[in-house]
Scaffold this motif. Structure first.
Motif, PDB file in Angstrom:
ATOM      1  N   UNK A   1       0.879  -1.147   0.070  1.00  0.00           N
ATOM      2  CA  UNK A   1       0.021  -0.061   0.052  1.00  0.00           C
ATOM      3  C   UNK A   1       0.826   1.151  -0.114  1.00  0.00           C
ATOM      4  N   UNK A   2       2.120   1.229   0.357  1.00  0.00           N
ATOM      5  CA  UNK A   2       2.871   2.366   0.257  1.00  0.00           C
ATOM      6  C   UNK A   2       3.424   2.698  -1.118  1.00  0.00           C
ATOM      7  N   UNK A   3       3.736   3.881  -1.309  1.00  0.00           N
ATOM      8  CA  UNK A   3       4.107   4.545  -2.534  1.00  0.00           C
ATOM      9  C   UNK A   3       5.476   3.861  -2.748  1.00  0.00           C
ATOM     10  N   UNK A   4       6.236   4.143  -1.836  1.00  0.00           N
ATOM     11  CA  UNK A   4       7.722   3.635  -2.017  1.00  0.00           C
ATOM     12  C   UNK A   4       8.247   2.521  -0.923  1.00  0.00           C
ATOM     13  N   UNK A   5       8.536   1.431  -1.574  1.00  0.00           N
ATOM     14  CA  UNK A   5       8.937   0.269  -0.568  1.00  0.00           C
ATOM     15  C   UNK A   5      10.325   0.316  -0.676  1.00  0.00           C
ATOM     16  N   UNK A   6      10.988   0.213   0.484  1.00  0.00           N
ATOM     17  CA  UNK A   6      12.597   0.116   0.657  1.00  0.00           C
ATOM     18  C   UNK A   6      12.894  -1.421   1.096  1.00  0.00           C
ATOM     19  N   UNK A   7      14.200  -1.817   0.739  1.00  0.00           N
ATOM     20  CA  UNK A   7      14.591  -3.078   0.813  1.00  0.00           C
ATOM     21  C   UNK A   7      15.116  -3.167   2.398  1.00  0.00           C
ATOM     22  N   UNK A   8      15.235  -2.299   3.169  1.00  0.00           N
ATOM     23  CA  UNK A   8      15.612  -2.124   4.377  1.00  0.00           C
ATOM     24  C   UNK A   8      14.986  -3.318   5.361  1.00  0.00           C
ATOM     25  N   UNK A   9      15.747  -4.318   6.070  1.00  0.00           N
ATOM     26  CA  UNK A   9      15.234  -5.419   6.789  1.00  0.00           C
ATOM     27  C   UNK A   9      14.389  -6.263   6.212  1.00  0.00           C
ATOM     28  N   UNK A  10      14.286  -6.596   4.716  1.00  0.00           N
ATOM     29  CA  UNK A  10      13.497  -7.454   4.015  1.00  0.00           C
ATOM     30  C   UNK A  10      14.324  -8.624   3.864  1.00  0.00           C
ATOM     31  N   UNK A  11      13.836  -9.782   4.141  1.00  0.00           N
ATOM     32  CA  UNK A  11      14.705 -10.881   3.864  1.00  0.00           C
ATOM     33  C   UNK A  11      14.192 -11.726   2.686  1.00  0.00           C
ATOM     34  N   UNK A  12      12.962 -11.428   2.224  1.00  0.00           N
ATOM     35  CA  UNK A  12      12.295 -12.108   1.093  1.00  0.00           C
ATOM     36  C   UNK A  12      11.366 -11.484   0.567  1.00  0.00           C
ATOM     37  N   UNK A  13      10.705 -11.519  -0.481  1.00  0.00           N
ATOM     38  CA  UNK A  13       9.455 -11.158  -0.899  1.00  0.00           C
ATOM     39  C   UNK A  13       8.757 -12.479  -1.551  1.00  0.00           C
ATOM     40  N   UNK A  14       7.369 -12.603  -1.198  1.00  0.00           N
ATOM     41  CA  UNK A  14       6.566 -13.628  -1.668  1.00  0.00           C
ATOM     42  C   UNK A  14       5.514 -13.261  -2.645  1.00  0.00           C
ATOM     43  N   UNK A  15       5.396 -13.378  -3.823  1.00  0.00           N
ATOM     44  CA  UNK A  15       4.295 -13.236  -4.769  1.00  0.00           C
ATOM     45  C   UNK A  15       3.218 -14.181  -4.645  1.00  0.00           C
ATOM     46  N   UNK A  16       2.102 -13.698  -4.122  1.00  0.00           N
ATOM     47  CA  UNK A  16       0.855 -14.377  -3.928  1.00  0.00           C
ATOM     48  C   UNK A  16      -0.411 -13.770  -4.601  1.00  0.00           C
ATOM     49  N   UNK A  17      -0.161 -13.729  -5.916  1.00  0.00           N
ATOM     50  CA  UNK A  17      -1.201 -12.764  -6.596  1.00  0.00           C
ATOM     51  C   UNK A  17      -1.499 -13.948  -7.863  1.00  0.00           C
ATOM     52  N   UNK A  18      -2.892 -13.725  -8.426  1.00  0.00           N
ATOM     53  CA  UNK A  18      -3.137 -14.179  -9.454  1.00  0.00           C
ATOM     54  C   UNK A  18      -2.089 -14.128 -10.798  1.00  0.00           C
ATOM     55  N   UNK A  19      -1.758 -15.506 -11.420  1.00  0.00           N
ATOM     56  CA  UNK A  19      -0.836 -15.670 -12.356  1.00  0.00           C
ATOM     57  C   UNK A  19      -0.849 -14.545 -13.425  1.00  0.00           C
ATOM     58  N   UNK A  20      -2.046 -13.971 -13.850  1.00  0.00           N
ATOM     59  CA  UNK A  20      -2.060 -13.109 -15.130  1.00  0.00           C
ATOM     60  C   UNK A  20      -1.891 -11.505 -14.467  1.00  0.00           C
ATOM     61  N   UNK A  21      -1.665 -11.460 -12.933  1.00  0.00           N
ATOM     62  CA  UNK A  21      -1.436 -10.451 -12.325  1.00  0.00           C
ATOM     63  C   UNK A  21      -0.129  -9.616 -12.574  1.00  0.00           C
ATOM     64  N   UNK A  22       1.000 -10.478 -13.238  1.00  0.00           N
ATOM     65  CA  UNK A  22       2.288  -9.881 -13.681  1.00  0.00           C
ATOM     66  C   UNK A  22       2.003  -9.100 -14.910  1.00  0.00           C
ATOM     67  N   UNK A  23       1.249  -9.383 -15.650  1.00  0.00           N
ATOM     68  CA  UNK A  23       0.929  -8.775 -17.084  1.00  0.00           C
ATOM     69  C   UNK A  23      -0.223  -8.097 -17.279  1.00  0.00           C
ATOM     70  N   UNK A  24      -1.358  -8.443 -16.593  1.00  0.00           N
ATOM     71  CA  UNK A  24      -2.640  -7.737 -16.820  1.00  0.00           C
ATOM     72  C   UNK A  24      -2.783  -6.746 -15.450  1.00  0.00           C
ATOM     73  N   UNK A  25      -2.213  -6.864 -14.348  1.00  0.00           N
ATOM     74  CA  UNK A  25      -2.333  -6.134 -13.205  1.00  0.00           C
ATOM     75  C   UNK A  25      -3.322  -6.783 -12.231  1.00  0.00           C
ATOM     76  N   UNK A  26      -3.914  -6.220 -11.328  1.00  0.00           N
ATOM     77  CA  UNK A  26      -4.983  -6.957 -10.501  1.00  0.00           C
ATOM     78  C   UNK A  26      -6.434  -6.179 -10.891  1.00  0.00           C
ATOM     79  N   UNK A  27      -7.298  -7.002 -10.662  1.00  0.00           N
ATOM     80  CA  UNK A  27      -8.723  -6.254 -11.089  1.00  0.00           C
ATOM     81  C   UNK A  27      -9.131  -5.465 -10.009  1.00  0.00           C
ATOM     82  N   UNK A  28     -10.352  -5.119 -10.552  1.00  0.00           N
ATOM     83  CA  UNK A  28     -10.942  -3.617  -9.645  1.00  0.00           C
ATOM     84  C   UNK A  28     -11.265  -4.272  -8.212  1.00  0.00           C
ATOM     85  N   UNK A  29     -11.911  -5.564  -8.098  1.00  0.00           N
ATOM     86  CA  UNK A  29     -12.444  -6.198  -6.759  1.00  0.00           C
ATOM     87  C   UNK A  29     -10.984  -6.367  -5.916  1.00  0.00           C
TER      88      UNK A  29
END
Length: 260
Positions: free
Chosen positions: A1-29
């Motif tokens: 939700x933040x405008x700018x995400x920093x990498x400080x203290x982040x050990x890993x990132x998990x993508x838990x989104x619809x497969x098409x979200x990487x290209x189409x983005x997420x839907x309005x809902x």
């Protein structure tokens, strides 16, 4: 939700989104549900180079081989958590969707069941069940055995059959409307002697298999690939059926509750 995400203290990132979200983005809902204003907010993660990135992969078939290759390269995915690929798909189907086998690394992960949705095991076993057989979920060319099973079962008027199509993915809305999701979904299965599902065109063990078994309904499903490491054993905790023997098996197990 933040405008700018920093990498400080982040050990890993998990993508838990619809497969098409990487290209189409997420839907309005989804934008409304997660209070996100930019449907392509995920693009900002492309620039993070030195943090391990995990992709939680479920419906692999929504992207093609070139989509997945581009996704892994652009977002620098290091690991993939998956229930289906490559663990429960044939090599042919895996190769159809993925050109890489060593990098990123695949890890087996299983879906879970919320036990709070179930009645107690003792109560569930003893409960009188009103439906002979139940089929819940999507029906179409992706689920050929479900599609053909409905026609076969409906042709036999002596079978008490309950069928409801997939309600869609507006879960919060559907729960309020008392549609067959969450606890209502399990109530139907707990009221069923037999529940039938399908291994899809890819012959994979979908989560509905364990959802059915957890309610005490007897599971009928068509042939699945690579089940020896799943704790599934034919004619012990499920019955494998096909279009030729489906009705015969239904009548046999309806008439033989101890076997069921």
């Amino acid at each position: 939700k933040k405008k700018n995400i920093t990498t400080h203290h982040i050990d890993g990132i998990i993508f838990f989104i619809p497969e098409r979200g990487f290209y189409d983005g997420i839907n309005n809902y989804e934008m409304n549900y997660f209070s996100v204003k930019n449907k392509h907010y995920i693009n900002q993660f492309k620039k993070f180079n030195k943090i391990p990135k995990i992709l939680f992969l479920n419906d692999f078939w929504h992207n093609n081989k070139y989509d997945w290759e581009l996704c892994v390269k652009q977002y620098k995915i290091t690991d993939i958590f998956s229930m289906y690929v490559p663990f429960h798909t044939s090599e042919e189907n895996f190769d159809k969707y993925f050109s890489f086998k060593a990098t990123p690394k695949f890890h087996k992960i299983y879906r879970s069941i919320n036990l709070k949705n179930l009645s107690s095991k003792k109560k569930s076993i003893k409960k009188k069940r009103n439906f002979d057989i139940t089929l819940l979920g999507a029906v179409g060319n992706f689920y050929p055995f479900r599609k053909n099973s409905i026609k076969l079962i409906q042709s036999d008027k002596s079978i008490k059959f309950f069928y409801k199509k997939h309600p869609g993915y507006l879960f919060q809305k559907h729960i309020k409307e008392k549609k067959i999701v969450g606890k209502e979904y399990y109530k139907v299965l707990e009221n069923s002697k037999i529940a039938i599902t399908c291994s899809t065109i890819y012959k994979i063990p979908i989560p509905k298999i364990w959802e059915i078994m957890s309610t005490g309904a007897m599971l009928m499903v068509d042939k699945m690939d690579k089940i020896k490491n799943l704790g599934l054993k034919k004619n012990f905790n499920f019955v494998e059926v096909n279009e030729q023997n489906l009705l015969k098996n239904i009548h046999y197990y309806i008439d033989n509750p101890l076997k069921r």
